[in-house]
Design an enzyme around this catalytic site. Structure first.
Site, PDB file in Angstrom:
ATOM      1  N   GLU A   1       3.948  -5.842   7.426  1.00 49.94           N
ATOM      2  CA  GLU A   1       3.367  -4.721   8.163  1.00 49.94           C
ATOM      3  C   GLU A   1       3.925  -4.579   9.577  1.00 49.94           C
ATOM      4  O   GLU A   1       4.014  -3.466  10.114  1.00 49.94           O
ATOM      5  CB  GLU A   1       1.834  -4.873   8.231  1.00 49.94           C
ATOM      6  CG  GLU A   1       1.119  -4.655   6.927  1.00 49.94           C
ATOM      7  CD  GLU A   1       1.074  -5.874   6.029  1.00 49.94           C
ATOM      8  OE1 GLU A   1       0.385  -5.818   4.998  1.00 49.94           O
ATOM      9  OE2 GLU A   1       1.731  -6.891   6.349  1.00 49.94           O
TER      10      GLU A   1
ATOM     11  N   ALA B   1       0.844  -1.190   0.000  1.00 49.53           N
ATOM     12  CA  ALA B   1       0.000   0.000   0.000  1.00 49.53           C
ATOM     13  C   ALA B   1       0.884   1.246   0.000  1.00 49.53           C
ATOM     14  O   ALA B   1       2.063   1.199   0.341  1.00 49.53           O
ATOM     15  CB  ALA B   1      -0.912   0.000   1.224  1.00 49.53           C
TER      16      ALA B   1
ATOM     17  N   GLU C   1      -1.958  -9.244  -0.356  1.00 44.62           N
ATOM     18  CA  GLU C   1      -3.387  -9.334  -0.048  1.00 44.62           C
ATOM     19  C   GLU C   1      -4.232  -9.266  -1.319  1.00 44.62           C
ATOM     20  O   GLU C   1      -5.225  -9.990  -1.462  1.00 44.62           O
ATOM     21  CB  GLU C   1      -3.777  -8.219   0.911  1.00 44.62           C
ATOM     22  CG  GLU C   1      -3.210  -8.436   2.308  1.00 44.62           C
ATOM     23  CD  GLU C   1      -3.410  -7.238   3.215  1.00 44.62           C
ATOM     24  OE1 GLU C   1      -3.865  -7.434   4.349  1.00 44.62           O
ATOM     25  OE2 GLU C   1      -3.087  -6.103   2.797  1.00 44.62           O
TER      26      GLU C   1
ATOM     27  N   GLY D   1      -0.068  -5.095   0.965  1.00 41.98           N
ATOM     28  CA  GLY D   1      -1.299  -5.011   0.185  1.00 41.98           C
ATOM     29  C   GLY D   1      -1.214  -5.725  -1.140  1.00 41.98           C
ATOM     30  O   GLY D   1      -2.218  -6.201  -1.664  1.00 41.98           O
TER      31      GLY D   1
END
Length: 294
Positions: free
Chosen positions: A168, A102, A148, A145
């Site tokens: 993360e 992200a 994911e 992300g």
């Protein structure tokens, strides 16, 4: 959901207009009636143009997933979902990165109130709710992300240099777009816990051994192989493919008994379709089925 590739961290910039696409895809059609996309390239692939194709296109940021990119991805998926000719969808990035995470600069100063009150990242889940089968073609980094996003897809093909991770924890947070949930279901508790708690990555072959990806290909063959898979899927009944996808996904939500009951009901439902009749008739008559998606 975090971007954490230290070697490229200094390259990450806030969402802005993406540079020109690589030459191989520079002529990609603007598919949606919504107009031009800034952060993705959208096209249709395959001999029959029945495979939707989406390429993430923020190369200087290693395809970091900013809000604008994810919003455009949702628009493109909506367009393919509504296209009766499209039977499967491929999502890919570049050779260097599927998506390295992200956009941290975009979320760095968010408050708890903003995140909780605005249900931050909720719209990222659109990929997992598409009824048509979605294939992730992952080259390079799929971190945070990016990992994911790949796991939201139904099938993951990996290039032999792909790397997967949920780093993360190294940023003082945890995955927020399904990382702890989908990774655990894919690879089991021990490996998922190790990856989430250490931030360590796994390579393509380790990902295949653990069940995270189904196949590994040379980098230059990955996208074409993903499209071939999409063509195989698109050649079947789109209606029945959606039923099959629903049944497989239910295995992660239901008990075995409940899942078997759902499967049986969906199986019975196929007998209300013309495609089921055509498929079985074609088999008996020793010819190729001609599905009409009804």
């Amino acid at each position: 959901m975090a971007f954490l590739c230290r070697s490229a961290a200094m390259l990450l910039k806030p969402c802005s207009r993406a540079p020109a696409a690589m030459s191989a895809l520079s002529a990609a059609r603007l598919y949606s009636s919504g107009g031009q996309y800034e952060y993705i390239l959208v096209d249709k692939r395959g001999e029959k143009n029945n495979v939707g194709f989406i390429q993430l296109n923020r190369p200087k940021a290693l395809n970091a997933l900013c809000d604008g990119l994810m919003t455009e991805l949702g628009r493109a998926l909506d367009s393919f979902e509504a296209d009766a000719d499209v039977g499967a969808i491929v999502i890919t990035g570049s050779d260097r990165a599927f998506a390295a995470g992200a956009d941290i600069k975009e979320m760095q100063n968010r408050t708890f109130q903003e995140c909780y009150g605005g249900n931050f990242l909720a719209h990222w889940n659109r990929v997992s709710t598409v009824r048509k089968p979605v294939i992730a073609a992952v080259n390079g980094f799929a971190l945070g992300g990016g990992c994911e996003l790949a796991m939201m897809c139904d099938i993951i093909y990996a290039g032999e240099k792909a790397q997967f991770g949920q780093p993360e924890i190294l940023l003082g947070t945890i995955p927020g777009a399904g990382g702890t949930q989908r990774l655990t279901r894919a690879v089991g508790k021990s490996l998922a816990m190790e990856m989430v708690l250490t931030g360590d990555k796994v390579n393509a072959h380790e990902a295949k051994q653990s069940g995270l990806v189904s196949k590994v290909y040379p980098v230059d063959q990955l996208v074409s192989e993903a499209v071939k898979c999409g063509e195989k899927i698109a050649a079947n009944s789109k209606l029945v493919s959606s039923m099959a996808k629903e049944a497989v996904n239910a295995a992660f939500e239901l008990t075995l008994a409940e899942g078997n009951r759902l499967e049986k009901r969906l199986f019975h439902s196929t007998f209300a379709t013309d495609d089921r009749k055509e498929g079985m008739t074609a088999f008996v008559e020793k010819r190729k089925a001609d599905f009409q998606d009804n």
